[in-house]
Write an enzyme that holds these catalytic residues in place. Structure first.
Site, PDB file in Angstrom:
ATOM      1  N   GLY A 132      89.619  65.927   4.543  1.00  8.57           N
ATOM      2  CA  GLY A 132      90.113  65.262   5.792  1.00  8.57           C
ATOM      3  C   GLY A 132      91.432  65.602   6.342  1.00  8.57           C
ATOM      4  CB  CYS A 133      93.303  64.343   9.269  1.00 12.26           C
ATOM      5  SG  CYS A 133      94.774  64.571  10.052  1.00 12.26           S
ATOM      6  N   GLY A 134      95.044  65.947   7.149  1.00 16.02           N
ATOM      7  CA  GLY A 134      96.153  66.307   6.487  1.00 16.02           C
ATOM      8  C   GLY A 134      95.959  67.210   5.071  1.00 16.02           C
ATOM      9  CG  LEU A 135      94.434  66.010   1.928  1.00 15.67           C
ATOM     10  CD1 LEU A 135      93.410  65.021   1.129  1.00 15.67           C
ATOM     11  CD2 LEU A 135      95.630  66.423   1.014  1.00 15.67           C
ATOM     12  CG  HIS A 204      98.593  63.756   8.486  1.00 15.35           C
ATOM     13  ND1 HIS A 204      97.383  63.025   8.993  1.00 15.35           N
ATOM     14  CD2 HIS A 204      98.477  63.175   7.278  1.00 15.35           C
ATOM     15  CE1 HIS A 204      96.732  62.273   8.001  1.00 15.35           C
ATOM     16  NE2 HIS A 204      97.633  62.159   7.153  1.00 15.35           N
TER      17      HIS A 204
END
Length: 291
Positions: A132-135, A204
């Site tokens: 997901g977002c940020g990873l 993020h």
């Protein structure tokens, strides 16, 4: 340079007038929704935040596409690369091109050193699934929960300074005041107050932009307060630890995992920051008089 589309001379934010369809949009624009009140509707203009796909490529290999605000893109490229550990030092980024793509999208083309590209290729070969977002671009769950560096422990602040850091954020949020729809990440120091702020529709992204701005300015993130407008999730703690942040203050609450990771990384985590006070979740010893 290898640009296929026009690039503004400063290589930074998008244009204000949107006059060329191959140039990316401004970070905000006016819309006219209908405002409903007392059983009546009337037009009421307001500013809305822009959101556009931002593709990051390394040595012309696609890596991630993030939905982001088209502003401070050089900072975003540097901060994302550092916080996702694609590079260890900003000097390992040899070149950045900001390329407008059709329909308002933007490509951030980064050229990195052969050693860092080899490491990124290895990561990509081992990629087991999208995160997901940020990873973005991580190898596995183990990589997502990677051990964090322990930050320095030489900063001491008064409660009034934490309040001042949080209070400084909103007046500086130009895009936030226009749109009421973006997050902000700011950096405040006892000596200079609010020294940097970045905004984006993604929390993020805002932090990555701030990280890039601080490293470009030669500012040490460990010697002040990182202030966020969002809740604090594990991804923000990971990025803050990599930046070396000692104190993180946010207007909303953290997750339990974020608290555990902040404790392990030595970060003072402050949440629910309001005009009448705040809550200290970890390492309260940095706040004078708290213990």
């Amino acid at each position: 340079m290898h640009a296929d589309y026009p690039i503004p001379a400063d290589g930074a934010s998008g244009l204000d007038d949107g006059s060329n369809e191959n140039e990316w949009a401004a970070p905000a624009a006016e819309a006219t929704p209908l405002f409903w009140q007392a059983d009546k509707a009337r037009p009421r203009p307001r500013r809305l935040a822009e959101e556009t796909p931002i593709a990051l490529t390394y040595n012309r290999v696609s890596h991630a596409v993030m939905m982001a605000t088209p502003a401070d893109l050089s900072d975003f490229a540097r901060g994302f690369s550092l916080n996702e550990r694609i590079v260890e030092e900003v000097s390992e980024i040899e070149e950045i091109e900001i390329v407008a793509a059709p329909r308002g999208a933007v490509e951030l083309r980064l050229w990195i050193t052969p050693a860092r590209m080899e490491a990124l290729d290895h990561r990509r070969r081992n990629l087991t699934g999208a995160m997901g977002c940020g990873l973005c671009g991580l190898d596995s769950l183990e990589e997502a929960m990677r051990p964090l560096p322990v930050v320095r422990h030489d900063l001491r602040l008064h409660g009034e300074q934490i309040a001042a850091a949080c209070a400084a954020l909103w007046p500086a949020q130009a895009l936030g005041q226009e749109t009421r729809a973006v997050h902000a990440a700011g950096f405040w120091t006892p000596e200079a107050a609010l020294v940097a702020l970045r905004e984006d529709v993604g929390r993020h992204n805002a932090l990555d932009k701030l990280a890039g701005g601080l490293v470009t300015a030669g500012q040490d993130p460990s010697q002040g307060v990182l202030v966020m407008t969002s809740r604090v999730s594990i991804e923000l703690i990971q990025k803050a630890a990599i930046m070396g942040v000692q104190v993180l203050a946010a207007v909303s609450a953290p997750t339990l995992l974020a608290v555990r990771e902040a404790e392990a990384a030595g970060i003072t985590l402050i949440g629910i920051a309001r005009a009448d006070g705040f809550e200290i979740f970890t390492h309260a010893e940095r706040i004078l008089g708290a213990l």
